[in-house]
Scaffold this active site. Structure first.
Site, mmCIF file in Angstrom:
data_model
loop_
_atom_site.group_PDB
_atom_site.id
_atom_site.type_symbol
_atom_site.label_atom_id
_atom_site.label_comp_id
_atom_site.label_asym_id
_atom_site.label_seq_id
_atom_site.Cartn_x
_atom_site.Cartn_y
_atom_site.Cartn_z
ATOM 1 N N ASN A 9 -65.242 30.439 37.210
ATOM 2 C CA ASN A 9 -65.930 30.659 36.266
ATOM 3 C C ASN A 9 -66.975 31.685 35.734
ATOM 4 O O ASN A 9 -67.233 32.830 37.167
ATOM 5 C CB ASN A 9 -66.594 30.376 37.471
ATOM 6 C CG ASN A 9 -68.088 29.840 36.990
ATOM 7 O OD1 ASN A 9 -68.969 29.810 36.360
ATOM 8 N ND2 ASN A 9 -69.449 29.442 38.510
ATOM 9 N N LYS A 11 -70.112 32.386 34.513
ATOM 10 C CA LYS A 11 -70.411 31.996 34.601
ATOM 11 C C LYS A 11 -72.090 32.866 33.680
ATOM 12 O O LYS A 11 -71.158 32.746 32.554
ATOM 13 C CB LYS A 11 -71.752 32.769 36.551
ATOM 14 C CG LYS A 11 -70.923 32.815 37.093
ATOM 15 C CD LYS A 11 -71.508 32.977 38.778
ATOM 16 C CE LYS A 11 -70.856 32.794 39.420
ATOM 17 N NZ LYS A 11 -71.274 32.981 40.721
ATOM 18 N N HIS A 87 -72.776 22.383 40.531
ATOM 19 C CA HIS A 87 -72.851 24.291 40.541
ATOM 20 C C HIS A 87 -73.887 24.566 41.046
ATOM 21 O O HIS A 87 -75.236 24.201 41.196
ATOM 22 C CB HIS A 87 -72.627 25.092 39.938
ATOM 23 C CG HIS A 87 -72.259 26.105 40.120
ATOM 24 N ND1 HIS A 87 -72.848 27.578 41.383
ATOM 25 C CD2 HIS A 87 -70.898 27.374 40.420
ATOM 26 C CE1 HIS A 87 -72.670 28.181 41.009
ATOM 27 N NE2 HIS A 87 -70.725 28.621 40.815
ATOM 28 N N GLU A 89 -75.944 27.292 42.156
ATOM 29 C CA GLU A 89 -76.750 28.360 41.411
ATOM 30 C C GLU A 89 -76.993 27.090 39.749
ATOM 31 O O GLU A 89 -78.910 27.380 40.083
ATOM 32 C CB GLU A 89 -76.035 28.945 39.912
ATOM 33 C CG GLU A 89 -75.567 30.671 41.139
ATOM 34 C CD GLU A 89 -74.819 30.470 41.126
ATOM 35 O OE1 GLU A 89 -73.828 31.309 39.585
ATOM 36 O OE2 GLU A 89 -73.745 31.818 41.176
ATOM 37 N N GLU A 154 -68.295 24.745 48.173
ATOM 38 C CA GLU A 154 -68.470 26.014 47.689
ATOM 39 C C GLU A 154 -70.149 26.445 48.528
ATOM 40 O O GLU A 154 -70.789 25.553 47.922
ATOM 41 C CB GLU A 154 -68.954 25.516 46.313
ATOM 42 C CG GLU A 154 -68.041 25.910 45.266
ATOM 43 C CD GLU A 154 -68.036 26.651 43.831
ATOM 44 O OE1 GLU A 154 -67.059 27.818 43.405
ATOM 45 O OE2 GLU A 154 -68.802 26.989 43.240
ATOM 46 N N GLY A 160 -70.865 34.757 46.031
ATOM 47 C CA GLY A 160 -71.182 36.514 45.245
ATOM 48 C C GLY A 160 -71.553 36.788 46.323
ATOM 49 O O GLY A 160 -71.828 37.875 46.029
ATOM 50 N N SER A 190 -66.705 33.492 47.385
ATOM 51 C CA SER A 190 -66.043 34.612 47.645
ATOM 52 C C SER A 190 -64.120 34.659 47.613
ATOM 53 O O SER A 190 -63.866 35.439 48.414
ATOM 54 C CB SER A 190 -66.129 35.750 48.629
ATOM 55 O OG SER A 190 -67.718 35.768 48.276
HETATM 56 C C1 PEP Z 1 -68.351 30.699 42.265
HETATM 57 O O1 PEP Z 1 -69.422 30.767 41.836
HETATM 58 O O2 PEP Z 1 -68.756 29.527 41.878
HETATM 59 C C2 PEP Z 1 -68.192 31.704 42.629
HETATM 60 C C3 PEP Z 1 -67.167 30.619 44.059
HETATM 61 O O3 PEP Z 1 -68.225 32.931 42.740
HETATM 62 P P1 PEP Z 1 -67.444 33.732 43.656
HETATM 63 O O4 PEP Z 1 -66.145 33.776 43.368
HETATM 64 O O5 PEP Z 1 -67.143 35.211 42.886
HETATM 65 O O6 PEP Z 1 -68.140 33.761 45.056
#
Ligand code: PEP
Length: 228
Positions: A9, A11, A87, A89, A154, A160, A190
């Protein structure tokens, strides 16, 4: 060989030129890995890709008066048939409600698209001991029997932050979800070079959704190599 999905992803990162070079690197390395990349929509590519290109976002419409959005017409131009929905976000920053997410889900399902549907609890919910209840409610929003469904767990506190959920925490949640659906289950939050091998070792885990560690093609390839 065990089926394991690697989803990237981006973003709000990468340009079309950057994604084009990224695609070159992935195309020349990939063999039988199942990889999905979600670039920003302005970076979609119309070329031969040996991985699946997905959309981070779309509006549930063919086209129309939805300023700033993209609909089916724009996805079709790039042959996109895989979408990310839910997601955190988009839930938190863009305010997407359960009702709107259901509309997106039903629209994508109507197109027979592959859907990567994200769920995850906040730190507050985890600390209140209501994680399973919360995730169970999020899952009630969608058709868990949809054949092209992938679920990504998630935890918001792990996205992040550099602080992944532990193996035990991931296992507990994925086992909980697997009692409700036979869809492949991804973990995201992460994921990096240092923890991918451990996450790969979780039996109920069918793949990973990777943000930061997927932005550089070589880093993403190295991460995949850690599972071999
Ligand atoms: C994500 O954006 O779905 C995500 C898991 O980001 P990160 O791997 O940076 O934590």
């Amino acid at each position: 060989m065990r089926k394991f999905i690697f989803a990237a992803n981006f973003k709000c990162n990468q340009t079309r030129a950057g994604f084009n070079s990224y695609a070159d690197a992935l195309n020349s390395w990939i063999s039988d890995e199942e990889i999905i990349v979600f670039p920003p929509s302005c970076a979609f590519l119309n070329r031969n890709l040996r991985f699946l290109q997905g959309a981070q976002n779309f509006y549930p419409c063919q086209n129309g008066a939805f300023t700033g959005e993209i609909g089916l017409e724009q996805l079709n131009e790039f042959g996109i048939n895989c979408v990310l929905i839910g997601h955190s976000e988009r839930r938190q920053i863009l305010g997407e409600s359960e009702e709107f997410l259901r509309a997106k889900f039903e629209f994508a399902k109507g197109q027979n698209f592959k859907i990567v549907y994200c769920i995850g609890e906040s730190l507050e919910t985890r600390e209140s001991g209501k994680t399973l209840e919360f995730l169970g409610a999020q899952l009630k929003n969608i058709d868990l029997n949809y054949e092209n469904l992938i679920i990504a767990y998630e935890p918001i506190w792990a996205i992040g932050t550099g602080k992944s959920a532990s193996k035990a925490e991931i296992s507990e949640i994925l086992e909980f979800i697997s009692r409700k659906t036979s869809a492949p289950l991804l973990y995201g939050g992460s994921v990096n070079l240092g923890n991918i091998a451990e996450i790969y070792g979780i039996n109920s885990c069918g793949g990973v959704l990777v943000g930061g560690a997927s932005l550089d093609a070589q880093n993403f390839i190295n991460l995949i190599k850690e599972t071999k």
